[in-house]
Design a protein around this motif. Structure first.
Motif, short mmCIF file in Angstrom:
data_model
loop_
_atom_site.label_atom_id
_atom_site.label_comp_id
_atom_site.label_asym_id
_atom_site.label_seq_id
_atom_site.Cartn_x
_atom_site.Cartn_y
_atom_site.Cartn_z
N UNK A 1 4.92 -19.47 -22.78
CA UNK A 1 5.49 -17.84 -23.43
C UNK A 1 4.22 -16.66 -24.41
N UNK A 2 4.38 -17.18 -25.27
CA UNK A 2 3.86 -16.37 -26.73
C UNK A 2 2.51 -16.30 -26.34
N UNK A 3 0.93 -17.39 -26.50
CA UNK A 3 0.80 -16.51 -25.82
C UNK A 3 0.10 -15.17 -24.52
N UNK B 1 5.38 -5.20 -32.04
CA UNK B 1 5.87 -6.49 -31.36
C UNK B 1 4.61 -7.60 -31.44
N UNK B 2 3.31 -7.36 -32.11
CA UNK B 2 2.65 -8.39 -32.56
C UNK B 2 3.30 -9.20 -33.85
N UNK C 1 7.43 -15.60 -33.85
CA UNK C 1 7.95 -16.66 -33.11
C UNK C 1 7.28 -18.11 -32.98
N UNK C 2 5.59 -17.74 -33.11
CA UNK C 2 4.30 -18.47 -32.20
C UNK C 2 4.27 -19.62 -34.18
N UNK C 3 4.85 -18.98 -34.99
CA UNK C 3 4.03 -19.76 -36.29
C UNK C 3 5.45 -20.29 -36.71
#
Length: 150
Positions: free
Chosen positions: A40-42, A73-74, A80-82
């Motif tokens: 989802x994040x990717x 957004x980035x 969210x990813x880390x």
């Protein structure tokens, strides 16, 4: 306690999941380590990048108003990813003789305890099988049937 061993049965209990097997029914018992995916994040990162390139190449926005929301957004996607440093998920898998597979996700903190209990089960099952194969009556029956084999 995840695993409870009795003379002829194994009781499993983790959270609200409870099940019971006899020693002869279990074919395989073990821990499965699965790498966590960030699909989802990717995919959101790729979508935002494609949208930013579209705005940069095909739109007439000269003041670059799309840069601010893109960077925001980035930043959210990177957080969210880390944010969660857990890279693996752990499952307990039990396969039985009826070709039924039970798969239960366990918490990271419970993994060492569950691993020790599975090792205890494997040790107990090995001892039980060893006692069964070294039974003197079985050896005597074998030698009585084939005395010339010695």
């Amino acid at each position: 306690m995840f695993l409870t061993l009795t003379q002829d049965q194994v009781d499993f209990q983790y959270g609200s999941n409870r099940w019971r097997y006899s020693f002869n029914e279990i074919l395989e018992l073990g821990l499965l380590k699965k790498k966590k995916t960030y699909f989802l994040e990717n995919s959101a990162f790729i979508l935002v990048t494609a949208l930013a390139y579209y705005c940069m190449v095909f739109s007439s926005l000269m003041e670059l108003y799309y840069i601010g929301p893109t960077l925001l957004i980035y930043t959210i996607l990177i957080i969210l990813r880390f944010y969660n440093d857990i890279e693996f998920e752990y499952y307990v898998i039990v396969r039985d003789i009826y070709k039924k597979e039970t798969k239960v996700k366990i918490k990271i903190a419970d993994r060492p305890l569950v691993g020790k209990q599975i090792d205890q089960y494997l040790h107990h099952n090995f001892d039980r099988l060893l006692k069964h194969t070294t039974n003197p009556q079985i050896e005597q029956c074998y030698y009585e049937q084939s005395p010339n084999m010695i």
